[in-house]
Design an enzyme around this catalytic site. Structure first.
Site, PDB file in Angstrom:
ATOM      1  N   ASP A  65       0.833  -1.206   0.000  1.00 22.51           N
ATOM      2  CA  ASP A  65       0.000   0.000   0.000  1.00 22.51           C
ATOM      3  C   ASP A  65       0.866   1.255   0.000  1.00 22.51           C
ATOM      4  OD1 ASP A  65      -1.950   1.879   0.245  1.00 22.51           O
ATOM      5  OD2 ASP A  65      -2.849   1.066   2.056  1.00 22.51           O
ATOM      6  N   ASP A 298      -2.018   5.900  -5.576  1.00 22.64           N
ATOM      7  CA  ASP A 298      -2.193   5.000  -4.440  1.00 22.64           C
ATOM      8  C   ASP A 298      -2.460   3.576  -4.921  1.00 22.64           C
ATOM      9  OD1 ASP A 298      -2.764   3.771  -2.054  1.00 22.64           O
ATOM     10  OD2 ASP A 298      -4.421   5.085  -1.500  1.00 22.64           O
TER      11      ASP A 298
END
Length: 449
Positions: A65, A298
């Site tokens: 992440d 992201d």
């Protein structure tokens, strides 16, 4: 049950030094299905990497992440019992008590300080005799995790193990599924935790001095690739993608309440549909005086989110341009995942044919662009059927409304990074993009799908 794609990374090649001067660590990526009980906005579709943690090594699977800082693992050590609604499978937790190199941070230690972007409150002290450093993590969709700050060794490939701080999570709440943990399913591929890859002090990137990494995500069931370290695209044993277009990371000197200074923030300068730029004022696409409105790349977010004014302009133009080929759903109250309300209906074959005629949507960045075309523009909503005998499926545009999702930023999600080589170059403060055949890139390295 809704099925979500999890992109699973398994080790591919001999690892070498992950620093800037070393050879790159290469990992292949495979698409697999998994149950839907995941964090809705940040973790629905995730890159997951296989990591060995502790001594002796325990194999765990961690979500990769780039939007999070502190890494964490679900723990089942006897000294830190997991408090969840349903017990996770044994393979889906890290047994801290079985690792001789595991050490919980103490309250009085320098590590127990409030310096993590994901920590909503300062660390606190556990009751004696443990005196451990207790932490609380939170995410954009109101999901949260609690546990203790700890340290252990992390091993990727055949590189020497590296020590790193992480959260040993003992209590977890998912806003999309109530209390429980994200791995309460029977899949052996369920994620054990999260590998924080942003630029914060506590991230895995910072702690291991990783100055460059890249990934290439294939759509569907095709393979993909993650590259850690090395000297950039085409260097050493890394594959050579098409020429990258770089966009500089946006930096600000003063902290602002709604600007994430450790995110991979880039400058969004326009949005086009087809060849025409939408008439969106530049001020709408840039952060305001509070920092709200930044644009982040992201890997942990599934789709792309736009602030309300930009979303409204894109939605209106897309609906107008597709009026003749995509029948609207015609249900004003229908909103997928709380943020997607530009939806359509039709048989799969008809929508598949129509997707080849859809206008390309481009996110115009400073010096680069992320182009979204064809099937990547639509997502079939699981479990939703319409028409006689359920002959029609429901599809939604894969751009969502940030305001409806409770976010104050633009987010370029993972779905729109498929078949794009994405390089995070921390050494030079930039992110690079290039169209690529990710399945072929992996095949050239001898990966077995």
């Amino acid at each position: 049950m809704q099925r979500i794609l999890l992109l699973c990374l398994a080790l591919l090649a001999d690892a070498a030094a992950a620093g800037d001067g070393g050879r790159a660590l290469l990992l292949p990526l495979r698409v697999q299905a998994a149950p839907a009980n995941k964090l809705r906005f940040r973790h629905d579709v995730s890159l997951t990497v296989s990591v060995a943690v502790g001594t002796p090594p325990q194999n765990v699977t961690m979500v990769l992440d780039t939007g999070s800082e502190l890494s964490w693992l679900l723990c089942n050590a006897s000294t830190v019992p997991v408090r969840v609604r349903s017990p996770a499978p044994a393979a889906a937790t890290f047994n801290a008590s079985a690792s001789s190199t595991y050490a919980a941070a103490r309250c009085a230690s320098p590590e127990c300080q409030w310096r993590g972007r994901d920590l909503p409150v300062p660390p606190s002290c556990a009751a004696p005799p443990s005196n451990s450093c207790r932490i609380s993590l939170s995410y954009a969709d109101a999901s949260s995790a609690d546990g203790v700050l700890a340290a252990d060794t992390f091993l990727l490939g055949r590189t020497p193990p590296v020590p790193a701080l992480f959260g040993c999570v003992t209590s977890y709440y998912s806003a999309s599924g109530g209390g429980g943990n994200a791995t309460t399913n029977s899949s052996s591929e369920a994620a054990t935790g999260l590998l924080g890859m942003n630029r914060g002090t506590l991230s895995f990137v910072t702690q291991t001095s990783t100055r460059r990494f890249a990934y290439c995500i294939a759509p569907g069931d095709g393979p993909g690739l993650l590259v850690l370290g090395g000297e950039g695209a085409g260097a050493g044993n890394a594959p050579a993608p098409p020429s990258l277009n770089y966009t500089p990371l946006v930096e600000i000197s003063q902290p602002l309440p709604y600007f994430d200074r450790v995110a991979y923030s880039v400058a969004l300068e326009g949005i086009r549909v087809g060849a025409a730029l939408l008439p969106i004022p530049k001020s709408v696409l840039a952060p305001d005086h509070t920092g709200a409105g930044q644009t982040m790349v992201d890997s942990g977010t599934q789709f792309t989110f736009l602030l309300a004014d930009a979303y409204a302009a894109l939605k209106a133009e897309f609906l107008d341009r597709t009026r003749e080929i995509l029948p609207p759903l015609g249900e004003p109250g229908f909103v997928f995942q709380g943020a997607f309300d530009a939806c359509f209906r039709g048989p799969e074959a008809r929508v598949a044919a129509a997707s080849r005629r859809l206008p390309e949507v481009g996110l115009v960045l400073r010096g680069a662009e992320v182009a979204v075309a064809g099937e990547k523009l639509l997502y079939r909503v699981p479990g939703e059927r319409r028409g006689v005998g359920g002959a029609e499926a429901v599809w939604c545009l894969t751009f969502g409304n940030s305001d409806m999702a409770g976010m104050s930023a633009y987010v370029i999600g993972h779905h729109h990074q498929q078949n794009v080589w994405v390089e995070y170059d921390l050494q030079n403060g930039r992110v690079g993009f290039a169209p690529a055949r990710c399945d072929l890139a992996t095949q050239r390295l001898g990966s077995r799908a």
